[in-house]
Motif scaffolding. Sequence first.
Motif, PDB file in Angstrom:
ATOM      1  N   THR A 133      41.866 -40.495  15.390  1.00  0.00           N
ATOM      2  CA  THR A 133      42.008 -39.239  14.858  1.00  0.00           C
ATOM      3  C   THR A 133      41.060 -38.554  15.035  1.00  0.00           C
ATOM      4  N   PHE A 134      40.151 -38.650  15.903  1.00  0.00           N
ATOM      5  CA  PHE A 134      38.979 -37.594  16.262  1.00  0.00           C
ATOM      6  C   PHE A 134      39.343 -36.763  17.495  1.00  0.00           C
ATOM      7  N   ASP A 136      41.934 -37.576  19.996  1.00  0.00           N
ATOM      8  CA  ASP A 136      43.372 -37.259  19.886  1.00  0.00           C
ATOM      9  C   ASP A 136      43.304 -35.502  19.850  1.00  0.00           C
ATOM     10  N   LEU A 137      42.092 -35.135  19.047  1.00  0.00           N
ATOM     11  CA  LEU A 137      42.208 -33.248  18.506  1.00  0.00           C
ATOM     12  C   LEU A 137      41.691 -33.137  20.116  1.00  0.00           C
ATOM     13  N   TRP A 138      40.547 -33.827  20.558  1.00  0.00           N
ATOM     14  CA  TRP A 138      39.674 -32.896  21.989  1.00  0.00           C
ATOM     15  C   TRP A 138      40.090 -33.783  23.340  1.00  0.00           C
ATOM     16  N   LEU A 139      39.984 -35.085  23.356  1.00  0.00           N
ATOM     17  CA  LEU A 139      40.375 -35.620  24.855  1.00  0.00           C
ATOM     18  C   LEU A 139      41.397 -35.379  25.622  1.00  0.00           C
ATOM     19  N   PRO A 140      41.698 -34.758  26.683  1.00  0.00           N
ATOM     20  CA  PRO A 140      42.541 -35.009  27.476  1.00  0.00           C
ATOM     21  C   PRO A 140      43.622 -36.114  26.940  1.00  0.00           C
ATOM     22  N   ASN A 141      44.561 -35.867  27.296  1.00  0.00           N
ATOM     23  CA  ASN A 141      46.031 -37.648  27.688  1.00  0.00           C
ATOM     24  C   ASN A 141      45.760 -37.841  28.642  1.00  0.00           C
TER      25      ASN A 141
ATOM     26  N   PHE B 351      40.929 -34.474  10.859  1.00  0.00           N
ATOM     27  CA  PHE B 351      40.787 -32.969  11.575  1.00  0.00           C
ATOM     28  C   PHE B 351      39.240 -31.613  10.072  1.00  0.00           C
ATOM     29  N   LYS B 354      36.565 -32.146  10.968  1.00  0.00           N
ATOM     30  CA  LYS B 354      35.881 -32.156  12.265  1.00  0.00           C
ATOM     31  C   LYS B 354      36.665 -30.318  13.153  1.00  0.00           C
ATOM     32  N   ASP B 357      33.851 -28.060  15.324  1.00  0.00           N
ATOM     33  CA  ASP B 357      34.071 -28.792  16.200  1.00  0.00           C
ATOM     34  C   ASP B 357      35.168 -28.665  16.974  1.00  0.00           C
ATOM     35  N   ILE B 358      36.131 -27.903  16.450  1.00  0.00           N
ATOM     36  CA  ILE B 358      37.511 -28.199  17.466  1.00  0.00           C
ATOM     37  C   ILE B 358      37.597 -27.066  17.522  1.00  0.00           C
ATOM     38  N   LEU B 432      37.709 -32.827  29.499  1.00  0.00           N
ATOM     39  CA  LEU B 432      38.614 -31.810  29.577  1.00  0.00           C
ATOM     40  C   LEU B 432      39.952 -31.592  29.882  1.00  0.00           C
ATOM     41  N   GLU B 433      41.136 -30.592  29.523  1.00  0.00           N
ATOM     42  CA  GLU B 433      42.359 -30.533  29.594  1.00  0.00           C
ATOM     43  C   GLU B 433      41.731 -29.149  30.767  1.00  0.00           C
ATOM     44  N   LYS B 455      46.589 -27.549  22.967  1.00  0.00           N
ATOM     45  CA  LYS B 455      46.212 -29.001  22.891  1.00  0.00           C
ATOM     46  C   LYS B 455      47.583 -30.008  22.884  1.00  0.00           C
ATOM     47  N   ASP B 456      48.129 -29.520  22.041  1.00  0.00           N
ATOM     48  CA  ASP B 456      49.619 -31.104  21.759  1.00  0.00           C
ATOM     49  C   ASP B 456      50.468 -30.067  20.561  1.00  0.00           C
ATOM     50  N   ARG B 465      48.137 -28.293  17.057  1.00  0.00           N
ATOM     51  CA  ARG B 465      46.504 -28.420  17.323  1.00  0.00           C
ATOM     52  C   ARG B 465      46.093 -27.531  18.614  1.00  0.00           C
ATOM     53  N   PHE B 467      42.904 -26.196  21.096  1.00  0.00           N
ATOM     54  CA  PHE B 467      41.831 -26.591  21.459  1.00  0.00           C
ATOM     55  C   PHE B 467      41.127 -25.699  22.712  1.00  0.00           C
TER      56      PHE B 467
END
Lengths: 400, 476
Positions: A133-134, A136-141, B351, B354, B357-358, B432-433, B455-456, B465, B467
């Motif tokens: 859950t976390f 997915d919020l920031w790491l690249p896919n 979310f 965090k 953070d995000i 990072l992307e 982000k997605d 979402r 980022f």
Amino acid sequence: MASGIRDKVAIIGMGCTRFGERWDCGPEELMVEAFNEALTDSGVSRDQIEMAWLGLFFQEQSAGKSGLPLSMGLRLPNIPVTRVENMCATGTEALRGAVYAVAAGACDIAMAVGVEKLKDTGYPGLPERSKGTFDDLWLPNATAPGAFAQLASAYQAKHGCDSIDLKRAMAHISVKSHDNGLLNPKAHLRRAITEEQAMNAPMIAAPLGLYDCCGVSDGAACAIVTSVEKAKEMGIKDMITVKAMQLAPSNGFEMSTTDWDGSYLQTTRIAAARAYKEAGITDPIKQLDMTEVHDCFSVTELVVMEDLGLCEEGGAIKAVLDGKFDKDGDVPCQIDGGLKCFGHPIGASGLRMAYEIYLQLQGKAGERQLDSPSMGLTHNLGGHPFRNVASVSVLGLHSE
Amino acid sequence: MSYGILSFGAYVPSLRLDRKAVFEAVGWATPNLRGLASGERSVANWDEDAITMAVEAGLDCLADTEFSVPHICMASTTFPFSDRSNSGLVADALNLQRSIATEDFGGSRRAGTSALSRALSNNESSLMIASDCREAQPGSVQEMNYGHGSACVLLGEGKPIAEFLSSSSEHEDLIDQYRANGIEYDYSLEERWVREEGWLKIAPEAMQGAASKAGIELSEIDHFVVHGNGGAVAALSKKLGIERSRFADDLKAICGDTGAAHPFLMLSNVLSNAGAGDTVMLVGFGQGVDALLIKTTDHLTTGRQGRGAERFMARRRATSNYTFYLSLRQRLSLDFGLRAERDNRTALSAFYRKRRDINAMIGGRCSSCDALQYPKSIICVSCGASDSQVEESLSGLTGRVKSFTEDWLAYTPSPPYIYGNVEFDGGANVMLEFTDFEPGSLRTGDEIRLAFRVKDRDEKRKFHRYFWKPAPLTRL
């Protein structure tokens, strides 16, 4: 004072399915196929197996969670079955469970089975999965090739090497594994390729082309282990014993500090150092007769040669191109074709590597048999270079 | 210390579509577009929307300012959320204080100028951002005329770059164009009618009203920020007897009409070039007119350094690929394969834990060993100290690319999916992307800045979402 696992546990039977796109098989058929071969090889009866470990990674897409797929699939007599999952180190992790159980004296005979049914997911590569859950919020896919491709860009930046030289060394690795896989009837990909083909293949994740990536396969492998004492009682000669089994997961050093330059695999170095100590290896190039390393991508194998101390840092391109790890080189790597050509059913891969060393040490590797090897190493790298689980095992002929 | 406009900012997406390419693609069906087929329009990347562009304008405006923002206002006709505070997310991304009032203004292209008029009239301290990302039907006049962008002004007590003189508003339900709820595209009426009945009748009243309140003649005003289409500006210039050169550049050549953002964007361009002591009339149009009169001060020339037009003119990626534009803006549904089916459900409770953070990319700096890490953790990655990390935002940091790949396997609406390890100047390393990089252009060692982006997208539940992503660093 703990003394480690060296020469305490013997592998007395192993089995491995043909890897590949096994459209006609589910996880049950694959597990039974590997198990039957191992059981026949061991000479023990199924009722003598007291505990089992099941290695299975993409459980949602294939067999289901828990130890049940193994217990149900093999109709085991209600013995304890533990499912383990440690990414691409899963198969080795299953073996570690069985080996430690026997070493601890918890049982006489234990079994490890690794299986993966990837070709029902619908994906040509590894399937998509949630990172939690976390994350997915920031790491690249990221995909696996994309994550490992970065080893190449960082390696190149660090050592200032020419991108064509690097690509050629990567191609050499893949050509070598295809040549080896050609001689292995159980390998997924049995076709020779040329260096030109490898270098000019469609790009998957730059600079990794199609032939820099391993196969995604269905398959299962199985090992039956017992204590050295019990093996002697059973009259087993030319015993194959475990010399070392080490595991090193990341703790954030690679991804969250500026101390890692991205060009090598920190956990592999740590696991290798521990395994060499446990196995009593001081000069790996001389003492190891073969390696089965985690060549998920050609560049992984390249840097792993350095991380395992099989060539000097920054020297892998030259060592690879000089053929040091070819079939007739100093320390042959992936004599069975490796992940590249034998294939990579995640949960089974670590056990498949052990299977090859087990065959080679007994002189049972057929056309690809090496000249009387006595010690070999397996290496897995689960996850991505910046966050992973590395395992290093050493197997060898038993010495008193 | 006095009250006024303390700073301004602007953002135009770097991607610019050649209008000739649009005409070449659709002109077979709509030959009437030929006359519009010159210059470039700005196009938001697939991961940009009114919120992300608002954040960009806010960052531009707040850079090197020491002002504590008590209120944020966002105006748009294309809010990504109808029920979730859009301005609140922008405030979070800008890492503004938590005791902040947040307001979203919509419903009209005039929403921003109306809110600005009220705030200035009441001496309110506020960050006022206008941002719009209007889609247009392929082959339409709007597709040619519209662009995406945002701009903002910061109001408060300090050393104003401009002071407020007066404002005046008129309301008339003249529906020059409209967009009903849940409908994607604007419906526009005949431009000549809008010009004659709207621009030439309603605008002069409000403009004259504002000038009268300030006690000056329209003819004395130095700059007119008027964003009308279809010859409205020329007609207005003629009617009011004010030479055309005093009407500000409508930015049609470089980005197009950015809707609710456009008065602010044009204003930012004027402020980037105006002299001290200049009077500027800002006009907002849409079911009536707002006219605001401001006067620049001596602080303008120092306060505008490195902001606004200077930056968005320098950031430019040209494209003539019409289907690329259509696909980025989801006007064309390409087959991106199985990986595009990935379920992007967001665990909103996770979310929430965090969110800082995000949203503001808050990491932790260890008070024992000084290591900056993202994400922050209870135990320091470098020295192992517990509960030692002090919150620190990474969003304003620049950094260098340590490793990267261009991934053709992973799904992204704009292949290849580029991502890698970045080493930040503050000392952290984060995978990072990346965004806004042309394929084949990135090298290890390249400098990056961070941009707040989508982000997605969760297509099933219609949630986006956001980022931070490394983007090319443009040194001015």
